[in-house]
Design a protein around this motif. Structure first.
Motif, PDB file in Angstrom:
ATOM      1  N   LEU A 186       0.848  -1.189   0.000  1.00  0.00           N
ATOM      2  CA  LEU A 186       0.000   0.000   0.000  1.00  0.00           C
ATOM      3  C   LEU A 186       0.886   1.243   0.000  1.00  0.00           C
ATOM      4  CD1 LEU A 186      -2.699   1.466   0.128  1.00  0.00           C
ATOM      5  CD2 LEU A 186      -2.732   1.098   2.609  1.00  0.00           C
ATOM      6  N   VAL A 187       0.721   2.072  -1.033  1.00  0.00           N
ATOM      7  CA  VAL A 187       1.549   3.268  -1.193  1.00  0.00           C
ATOM      8  C   VAL A 187       0.639   4.459  -1.491  1.00  0.00           C
ATOM      9  CG1 VAL A 187       3.398   4.388  -2.507  1.00  0.00           C
ATOM     10  CG2 VAL A 187       3.493   1.914  -2.072  1.00  0.00           C
ATOM     11  N   PHE A 188       0.908   5.573  -0.814  1.00  0.00           N
ATOM     12  CA  PHE A 188       0.244   6.837  -1.127  1.00  0.00           C
ATOM     13  C   PHE A 188       1.243   7.730  -1.856  1.00  0.00           C
ATOM     14  CE2 PHE A 188      -2.333   5.223   2.275  1.00  0.00           C
ATOM     15  CZ  PHE A 188      -3.609   5.739   2.065  1.00  0.00           C
ATOM     16  N   GLY A 189       0.842   8.278  -2.996  1.00  0.00           N
ATOM     17  CA  GLY A 189       1.644   9.267  -3.715  1.00  0.00           C
ATOM     18  C   GLY A 189       0.937  10.606  -3.644  1.00  0.00           C
ATOM     19  N   ILE A 190       1.507  11.551  -2.905  1.00  0.00           N
ATOM     20  CA  ILE A 190       0.846  12.816  -2.621  1.00  0.00           C
ATOM     21  C   ILE A 190       1.660  13.961  -3.227  1.00  0.00           C
ATOM     22  CG2 ILE A 190      -0.145  14.276  -0.801  1.00  0.00           C
ATOM     23  CD1 ILE A 190      -1.171  11.399  -0.787  1.00  0.00           C
ATOM     24  N   GLY A 191       1.007  14.827  -4.002  1.00  0.00           N
ATOM     25  CA  GLY A 191       1.731  15.969  -4.536  1.00  0.00           C
ATOM     26  C   GLY A 191       1.024  16.612  -5.705  1.00  0.00           C
ATOM     27  N   SER A 331     -11.856  15.808   2.922  1.00  0.00           N
ATOM     28  CA  SER A 331     -11.205  14.928   1.944  1.00  0.00           C
ATOM     29  C   SER A 331     -10.760  13.644   2.624  1.00  0.00           C
ATOM     30  CB  SER A 331     -10.004  15.630   1.315  1.00  0.00           C
ATOM     31  OG  SER A 331      -9.242  14.707   0.543  1.00  0.00           O
ATOM     32  N   GLY A 332     -11.149  12.514   2.048  1.00  0.00           N
ATOM     33  CA  GLY A 332     -10.747  11.233   2.594  1.00  0.00           C
ATOM     34  C   GLY A 332      -9.257  10.992   2.494  1.00  0.00           C
ATOM     35  N   LEU A 333      -8.598  11.603   1.497  1.00  0.00           N
ATOM     36  CA  LEU A 333      -7.157  11.438   1.354  1.00  0.00           C
ATOM     37  C   LEU A 333      -6.424  12.067   2.529  1.00  0.00           C
ATOM     38  CD1 LEU A 333      -4.676  10.598  -0.302  1.00  0.00           C
ATOM     39  CD2 LEU A 333      -4.835  12.788  -1.497  1.00  0.00           C
ATOM     40  N   ALA A 334      -6.774  13.306   2.863  1.00  0.00           N
ATOM     41  CA  ALA A 334      -6.117  13.990   3.978  1.00  0.00           C
ATOM     42  C   ALA A 334      -6.311  13.215   5.271  1.00  0.00           C
ATOM     43  CB  ALA A 334      -6.659  15.411   4.104  1.00  0.00           C
ATOM     44  N   GLU A 335      -7.516  12.711   5.501  1.00  0.00           N
ATOM     45  CA  GLU A 335      -7.784  11.961   6.730  1.00  0.00           C
ATOM     46  C   GLU A 335      -6.977  10.667   6.767  1.00  0.00           C
ATOM     47  OE1 GLU A 335     -11.868  11.259   8.861  1.00  0.00           O
ATOM     48  OE2 GLU A 335     -11.514   9.568   7.482  1.00  0.00           O
ATOM     49  N   ALA A 336      -6.932   9.941   5.627  1.00  0.00           N
ATOM     50  CA  ALA A 336      -6.222   8.660   5.586  1.00  0.00           C
ATOM     51  C   ALA A 336      -4.731   8.841   5.832  1.00  0.00           C
ATOM     52  CB  ALA A 336      -6.461   7.989   4.232  1.00  0.00           C
ATOM     53  N   VAL A 337      -4.136   9.863   5.222  1.00  0.00           N
ATOM     54  CA  VAL A 337      -2.700  10.106   5.410  1.00  0.00           C
ATOM     55  C   VAL A 337      -2.402  10.388   6.874  1.00  0.00           C
ATOM     56  CG1 VAL A 337      -0.837  11.711   4.886  1.00  0.00           C
ATOM     57  CG2 VAL A 337      -2.276  10.850   3.040  1.00  0.00           C
ATOM     58  N   GLY A 338      -3.270  11.156   7.525  1.00  0.00           N
ATOM     59  CA  GLY A 338      -3.064  11.437   8.941  1.00  0.00           C
ATOM     60  C   GLY A 338      -3.202  10.214   9.822  1.00  0.00           C
ATOM     61  N   LEU A 339      -4.171   9.341   9.514  1.00  0.00           N
ATOM     62  CA  LEU A 339      -4.429   8.171  10.344  1.00  0.00           C
ATOM     63  C   LEU A 339      -3.423   7.042  10.127  1.00  0.00           C
ATOM     64  CD1 LEU A 339      -8.334   7.918  10.016  1.00  0.00           C
ATOM     65  CD2 LEU A 339      -7.042   8.626  12.046  1.00  0.00           C
ATOM     66  N   LEU A 340      -2.907   6.910   8.905  1.00  0.00           N
ATOM     67  CA  LEU A 340      -2.115   5.730   8.541  1.00  0.00           C
ATOM     68  C   LEU A 340      -0.619   5.991   8.465  1.00  0.00           C
ATOM     69  CD1 LEU A 340      -4.417   4.395   5.655  1.00  0.00           C
ATOM     70  CD2 LEU A 340      -4.551   3.889   8.105  1.00  0.00           C
ATOM     71  N   ALA A 341      -0.185   7.203   8.774  1.00  0.00           N
ATOM     72  CA  ALA A 341       1.217   7.583   8.563  1.00  0.00           C
ATOM     73  C   ALA A 341       2.202   6.702   9.323  1.00  0.00           C
ATOM     74  CB  ALA A 341       1.416   9.051   8.950  1.00  0.00           C
ATOM     75  N   ASP A 342       1.824   6.206  10.491  1.00  0.00           N
ATOM     76  CA  ASP A 342       2.774   5.464  11.334  1.00  0.00           C
ATOM     77  C   ASP A 342       2.593   3.957  11.256  1.00  0.00           C
ATOM     78  OD1 ASP A 342       3.872   7.870  12.268  1.00  0.00           O
ATOM     79  OD2 ASP A 342       2.339   8.048  13.828  1.00  0.00           O
ATOM     80  N   ILE A 343       1.785   3.478  10.327  1.00  0.00           N
ATOM     81  CA  ILE A 343       1.550   2.035  10.219  1.00  0.00           C
ATOM     82  C   ILE A 343       2.651   1.388   9.390  1.00  0.00           C
ATOM     83  CG2 ILE A 343       0.007   0.259   9.326  1.00  0.00           C
ATOM     84  CD1 ILE A 343      -2.331   1.966  10.024  1.00  0.00           C
ATOM     85  N   GLU A 344       3.279   0.358   9.952  1.00  0.00           N
ATOM     86  CA  GLU A 344       4.343  -0.362   9.260  1.00  0.00           C
ATOM     87  C   GLU A 344       3.785  -1.037   8.008  1.00  0.00           C
ATOM     88  OE1 GLU A 344       8.142  -1.748   8.505  1.00  0.00           O
ATOM     89  OE2 GLU A 344       7.502  -0.379  10.099  1.00  0.00           O
TER      90      GLU A 344
END
Length: 380
Positions: A186-191, A331-344
């Protein structure tokens, strides 16, 4: 030009051979000579040369590659000169580089990298020169990205092999992103737009399908209009969502043969799955891409992320500055990035305006908009 050629000859006459650093390659010799400050002032006029007057000579063994290295009418060398602030003078199979010592070293690395690519059978276009310059002169990796700059691998070790081309990163952050796409589920590409986040995700999906790592590619995107009212769209479900998925199609056709894309559409090896219709599915052995994810609601994002099945990989791309949701909707993207940032096991790769690989004006446009004060929209 006559003065520059005189400086070139003086460097050659005063040359001292040093070992090149090409990761074991012995196809390039580097020569370094010294010009006195007065010689440089006399011979190179107003060129930007440091006070030590260092001159660097590169010697290439295969003359057949040099027209491709230099570019038509030496346009590749001109680009290096403009971007790195050096003077590059070709003569036969020699190239003299005059300028500040750090700029000389950057130019040497760029030319060495491009020559090595040509030696391995790859083409070199102006876009590749731009990418090589970015890779060697941008030292930092964005905060919050999964890798530090010291861990960044050489460009030749980071690539995507598809049926139509081999894709190399054109910025350090693209190299980080490709590495994450190839090893994470699972990868997020933000920009911002133009950083290659969607194109590289589709290319990685095509490569994974070709290698048998997955059985199908699933493309999805929220059907949210970017400020316009398009009204009713005719046709079946695929025809209704096609306008929203055009960028994904473009990337597919650029990385896969057209007949393979068409065949994949017919047998659903390549599937167009509107986000609203993905509820209840489990996506196994699939490479799933959600584009324009900033236009997902939090509920849609949670639903999408929980579709991940065994043997699947998922990529979520989006630009948080281009949200087209109704005002007041998170925005669901902003929320997901905040919630999942520290998950291995989840990588979040952030791009900036400096990573934009489209026309140089696009970078300036993005910077202008990001620096402008936010304006509220009139009420409907």
């Amino acid at each position: 030009m006559l003065l520059a050629q005189t400086a070139f000859r003086r460097i050659l006459c005063n040359e001292t051979v040093i070992e090149s650093d090409l990761n074991g390659a012995d196809c390039l010799n580097t020569t370094q000579g010294q010009l006195s400050g007065s010689d440089l002032e006399q011979d190179t006029a107003q060129s930007d040369v440091d006070g030590n007057g260092d001159g660097l000579i590169l010697t290439f063994d295969d003359n057949r590659l040099l027209p491709h290295l230099f570019g038509e009418h030496d346009q590749h060398l001109a680009l290096i000169e403009d971007r790195l602030g050096v003077e590059v003078m070709p003569r036969g199979n020699h190239v003299a580089i005059i300028g500040q010592s750090d700029a000389q070293e950057n130019a040497r690395q760029v030319l060495s990298n491009l020559y090595e690519r040509l030696s391995e059978g790859f083409e070199v276009q102006p876009a590749d020169v731009d990418g090589a310059i970015r890779l060697h002169v941008v030292p930092e990796v964005k905060a919050g990205s999964p890798k530090a700059a010291d861990d960044y691998k050489a460009p030749k070790d980071v690539q995507i092999k598809t049926r139509r081309k081999v894709i190399h990163p054109r910025s350090r952050q693209q190299g980080v992103y490709i590495g994450s796409l190839q090893k994470r589920e699972l990868v997020f590409g933000i920009g911002p737009a133009g950083t290659g986040k969607t194109y590289l995700a589709v290319a990685c999906a095509a490569a994974a399908l070709m290698a048998g790592e997955v059985d199908r590619i699933i493309l999805s995107r929220p059907a949210v209009e970017a400020g316009e009212r398009l009204g009713f769209l005719p046709g079946d479900m695929k025809e209704k969502v096609d306008p929203y998925l055009r960028p994904l199609y473009d990337a597919l056709y650029d990385t896969m043969p057209a007949n393979q894309v068409q065949r994949g559409m017919e047998d659903e090896t390549i599937e167009i799955a509107p986000l609203a219709f993905m509820r209840g599915r489990t996506l196994a052995r699939a490479f799933v891409i959600l584009d324009e994810a900033q236009n997902c609601t939090p509920q849609q994002m949670k639903m999408f992320l929980t579709r991940l099945g065994e043997g699947s990989r998922m990529v979520v791309t989006g630009d948080p500055t281009q949200v087209d949701l109704p005002r007041g909707t998170t925005s669901g993207l902003a929320e997901a990035v905040g919630l999942l940032a520290d998950i291995e096991g989840i990588d979040i790769v952030r791009f900036g305006a400096e990573d934009i690989v489209r026309h140089p004006l696009v970078t300036k446009i993005v910077n202008a908009y990001e620096g402008a004060p936010a304006k509220s929209e009139p009420a409907d």
